[in-house]
Design a protein around this motif. Structure first.
Motif, PDB file in Angstrom:
ATOM      1  N   ALA A  65      49.841  -4.646  -5.138  1.00 55.09           N
ATOM      2  CA  ALA A  65      49.090  -5.627  -5.966  1.00 55.09           C
ATOM      3  C   ALA A  65      50.307  -7.127  -6.595  1.00 55.09           C
ATOM      4  N   ASP A  66      51.163  -5.789  -6.751  1.00 57.12           N
ATOM      5  CA  ASP A  66      52.261  -7.384  -7.609  1.00 57.12           C
ATOM      6  C   ASP A  66      52.692  -8.175  -6.736  1.00 57.12           C
ATOM      7  N   ALA A  67      53.442  -7.246  -5.319  1.00 58.94           N
ATOM      8  CA  ALA A  67      54.091  -7.831  -4.002  1.00 58.94           C
ATOM      9  C   ALA A  67      53.129  -8.746  -3.236  1.00 58.94           C
ATOM     10  N   VAL A  68      52.087  -8.765  -3.829  1.00 60.05           N
ATOM     11  CA  VAL A  68      50.694  -9.888  -2.872  1.00 60.05           C
ATOM     12  C   VAL A  68      50.313 -10.664  -3.921  1.00 60.05           C
ATOM     13  N   GLY A  69      50.696 -10.696  -4.979  1.00 62.48           N
ATOM     14  CA  GLY A  69      49.834 -11.372  -6.129  1.00 62.48           C
ATOM     15  C   GLY A  69      48.709 -11.635  -6.577  1.00 62.48           C
ATOM     16  N   VAL A  70      47.668 -10.065  -6.388  1.00 66.68           N
ATOM     17  CA  VAL A  70      46.758  -9.617  -6.753  1.00 66.68           C
ATOM     18  C   VAL A  70      46.742  -9.377  -8.276  1.00 66.68           C
ATOM     19  N   PRO A  71      45.734  -8.981  -9.442  1.00 65.87           N
ATOM     20  CA  PRO A  71      45.459  -8.115 -10.344  1.00 65.87           C
ATOM     21  C   PRO A  71      45.508  -6.818  -9.808  1.00 65.87           C
ATOM     22  N   ARG A  72      46.281  -6.236 -10.400  1.00 68.31           N
ATOM     23  CA  ARG A  72      46.101  -4.711 -10.392  1.00 68.31           C
ATOM     24  C   ARG A  72      44.847  -3.812 -10.118  1.00 68.31           C
ATOM     25  N   PRO A  73      44.860  -2.859  -8.860  1.00 66.86           N
ATOM     26  CA  PRO A  73      43.036  -2.388  -8.716  1.00 66.86           C
ATOM     27  C   PRO A  73      43.036  -1.547 -10.014  1.00 66.86           C
ATOM     28  N   THR A  74      41.775  -1.560 -10.418  1.00 64.11           N
ATOM     29  CA  THR A  74      41.122  -0.790 -10.866  1.00 64.11           C
ATOM     30  C   THR A  74      39.984   0.691 -10.884  1.00 64.11           C
ATOM     31  N   LYS A  75      39.380   0.216  -8.954  1.00 63.35           N
ATOM     32  CA  LYS A  75      38.617   0.695  -8.593  1.00 63.35           C
ATOM     33  C   LYS A  75      39.002   1.862  -8.232  1.00 63.35           C
ATOM     34  N   ARG A  76      37.599   2.920  -8.471  1.00 55.17           N
ATOM     35  CA  ARG A  76      38.254   4.312  -7.648  1.00 55.17           C
ATOM     36  C   ARG A  76      36.979   4.825  -6.709  1.00 55.17           C
ATOM     37  N   VAL A  77      36.902   5.655  -6.044  1.00 55.54           N
ATOM     38  CA  VAL A  77      35.707   6.150  -5.827  1.00 55.54           C
ATOM     39  C   VAL A  77      36.632   7.903  -5.776  1.00 55.54           C
ATOM     40  N   PRO A  78      34.755   8.934  -6.216  1.00 56.09           N
ATOM     41  CA  PRO A  78      35.194   9.961  -5.686  1.00 56.09           C
ATOM     42  C   PRO A  78      36.108  10.549  -4.404  1.00 56.09           C
ATOM     43  N   LEU A  79      36.623  12.010  -4.414  1.00 59.99           N
ATOM     44  CA  LEU A  79      36.921  12.204  -3.194  1.00 59.99           C
ATOM     45  C   LEU A  79      36.282  13.105  -2.354  1.00 59.99           C
ATOM     46  N   ALA A  80      35.389  13.631  -2.709  1.00 62.75           N
ATOM     47  CA  ALA A  80      34.717  14.853  -1.507  1.00 62.75           C
ATOM     48  C   ALA A  80      33.764  14.197  -0.711  1.00 62.75           C
ATOM     49  N   PRO A  81      33.114  13.090  -0.536  1.00 60.68           N
ATOM     50  CA  PRO A  81      32.209  12.446  -0.074  1.00 60.68           C
ATOM     51  C   PRO A  81      33.319  11.440   1.362  1.00 60.68           C
ATOM     52  N   VAL A  82      34.502  11.510   0.928  1.00 55.74           N
ATOM     53  CA  VAL A  82      35.172  10.523   1.694  1.00 55.74           C
ATOM     54  C   VAL A  82      35.523  11.492   2.347  1.00 55.74           C
ATOM     55  N   LEU A  83      36.299  12.967   2.197  1.00 54.12           N
ATOM     56  CA  LEU A  83      36.698  13.536   2.418  1.00 54.12           C
ATOM     57  C   LEU A  83      36.116  13.955   3.781  1.00 54.12           C
ATOM     58  N   ALA A  84      34.607  14.455   3.324  1.00 54.18           N
ATOM     59  CA  ALA A  84      33.272  14.758   4.450  1.00 54.18           C
ATOM     60  C   ALA A  84      33.071  14.019   5.387  1.00 54.18           C
ATOM     61  N   ALA A  85      33.366  12.773   4.918  1.00 55.63           N
ATOM     62  CA  ALA A  85      32.665  11.514   6.412  1.00 55.63           C
ATOM     63  C   ALA A  85      33.938  11.937   7.293  1.00 55.63           C
ATOM     64  N   SER A  86      35.563  11.636   6.796  1.00 53.65           N
ATOM     65  CA  SER A  86      36.775  11.805   7.059  1.00 53.65           C
ATOM     66  C   SER A  86      36.364  12.826   8.169  1.00 53.65           C
ATOM     67  N   HIS A  87      36.180  14.345   8.113  1.00 54.21           N
ATOM     68  CA  HIS A  87      35.941  15.196   9.212  1.00 54.21           C
ATOM     69  C   HIS A  87      34.724  14.784  10.038  1.00 54.21           C
ATOM     70  N   VAL A  88      33.617  14.295  10.215  1.00 52.36           N
ATOM     71  CA  VAL A  88      32.965  14.005  10.675  1.00 52.36           C
ATOM     72  C   VAL A  88      32.925  13.048  11.927  1.00 52.36           C
ATOM     73  N   CYS A  89      34.032  11.991  11.050  1.00 55.49           N
ATOM     74  CA  CYS A  89      33.739  10.459  11.307  1.00 55.49           C
ATOM     75  C   CYS A  89      35.279  11.755  13.079  1.00 55.49           C
ATOM     76  N   GLN A  90      36.169  11.850  12.563  1.00 55.17           N
ATOM     77  CA  GLN A  90      36.977  13.122  13.345  1.00 55.17           C
ATOM     78  C   GLN A  90      36.461  13.060  14.142  1.00 55.17           C
ATOM     79  N   ALA A  91      35.139  13.784  14.126  1.00 56.90           N
ATOM     80  CA  ALA A  91      34.509  15.167  15.015  1.00 56.90           C
ATOM     81  C   ALA A  91      33.777  14.318  15.952  1.00 56.90           C
ATOM     82  N   ILE A  92      33.103  12.580  15.889  1.00 60.62           N
ATOM     83  CA  ILE A  92      32.313  12.378  16.497  1.00 60.62           C
ATOM     84  C   ILE A  92      33.805  11.662  17.507  1.00 60.62           C
TER      85      ILE A  92
END
Length: 377
Positions: A256-283
């Motif tokens: 963020a400092d290098a590209v000149g924007v405010p530092r990020p603060t938002k986050r999402v939970p891990l479990a649904p993203v990991l599950a989606a990655s397995h489904v995406c790869q399987a398809i």
């Protein structure tokens, strides 16, 4: 600088070329091939018939066409080479599967060993990955830490490395190098992270309190060259990485400092993203489509990677020169200059300009004819 074990040039030693590079059209292999050629060495690269080799040819590199999965192609390419660097890998191909990775990492390694023995190659540097340790079971992780490969890429890298190390135990003149996470000028793998942070769309997956160990491209190349040129490297196994492992939260802040924007603060939970990655790869995998999200990408947010590079420092003089902050800044500048990031590049402060000058000096240093440190008095 000291005198490497391979001080004779190909021209004076009877070999046709000083170095043969496999994987030279990739990021790491291309950087190494460029450094070797610009340091004055005579370099050959074997590239696949469909690969664009114009950049290699512009550096005066001899290009031969072939494939590492062909024993005949490997044998023809090795003939006349004094030193071999094996950096070939289908790392960017998420659909390679176990068989595709095995063909390159295991069968290819065997072909290189056989032909190197046949043609009396003086040394082979075999690049595997620090990823053979997977999610680090020890912090920091060293060369003797437990193996913990987490995907087909890492599993087959380890299988190939074990074959190679067994050959070294029997006297084969080889070196194993396990680089940490590589990045820098010329690499597009991290571009998505920079773009998402620049546009405010970045979401940290999970806590962000996960270790990452970046290795800037010129430090990466320095490690490869020392493994190939230092007289004490033969028979060794070395982890190489940057000087400063960093939490992923802090990594995102540097971007963020290098590209000149405010530092990020938002986050999402891990479990649904990991599950989606397995489904995406399987398809996507049966359809031959590169999945936009797959488990290895999610592991970036979940797997600790923090390595002890002390053995490489003590035994072959590997001292990385570029901090993560410096490397991220230089990479961002390159992304802006090449049009990969939209908008105007932020105006750099005098301190940032000094950091960029340091990175430029590190790049020039890795192009030097002799990079082996002088012995301590």
């Amino acid at each position: 600088m000291g005198n490497g074990a391979d001080a004779l040039s190909a021209e004076t030693s009877g070999f046709e070329v000083d170095a043969l590079v496999y994987g030279a059209t990739g990021f790491a292999g291309g950087a190494l091939a460029e450094a070797l050629a610009k340091s004055g060495q005579r370099v050959r690269a074997m590239v696949r018939p469909t690969s664009d080799a114009s950049r290699l040819e512009s550096w005066g590199i001899e290009v031969v066409r072939g494939d590492l999965v062909s024993a005949e192609d490997v044998d023809a390419s090795i003939r006349g080479a004094r030193l071999v660097y094996n950096l070939a890998s289908p790392f960017r191909d998420a659909n390679a599967g176990y068989n595709g990775n095995y063909d390159v990492h295991v069968n290819g390694t065997n072909y290189i060993l056989d032909s190197s023995r046949k043609h009396d190659v003086e040394r082979v540097v075999n690049c595997t990955t620090a990823g053979v340790h997977g999610h680090n079971l020890e912090i920091p992780c060293n060369e003797d830490s437990p193996f913990n490969p987490g995907d087909e890429y890492q599993v087959t890298k380890l299988e190939g490395e074990e074959i190679f190390r067994a050959a070294m135990a029997d006297g084969f003149p080889g070196v194993v190098v396990r680089p940490a996470s590589m990045y820098g000028i010329g690499d597009l793998r991290m571009l998505k992270m920079y773009r998402l942070i620049q546009t405010g769309k970045w979401r940290m997956v999970g806590s962000g309190k996960v270790w990452n160990h970046p290795c800037y491209v010129d430090d990466l190349t320095l490690g490869f060259r020392l493994c190939g040129e230092h007289p004490d490297a033969v028979g060794g196994t070395y982890i190489t990485g940057g000087p400063d492992p960093i939490y992923l939260n802090d990594y995102a802040d540097l971007v963020a400092d290098a590209v000149g924007v405010p530092r990020p603060t938002k986050r999402v939970p891990l479990a649904p993203v990991l599950a989606a990655s397995h489904v995406c790869q399987a398809i996507c995998k049966p359809l031959g489509i590169d999945p936009p999200l797959h488990p290895r990408r999610v592991h970036f947010f979940t797997h600790d990677r923090n390595f002890d590079i002390g053995r490489a420092t003590r035994e072959i003089g590997f001292v990385p020169q570029v901090t993560t902050a410096q490397g991220v800044l230089a990479t961002a500048d390159w992304y802006f200059d090449e049009g990969h990031l939209e908008g105007e590049k932020p105006e750099r402060t005098p301190e940032q300009l000094a950091e960029l000058a340091h990175v430029a000096a590190a790049h020039e240093a890795v192009l030097a004819p002799d990079i082996v440190p002088a012995p301590s008095p």
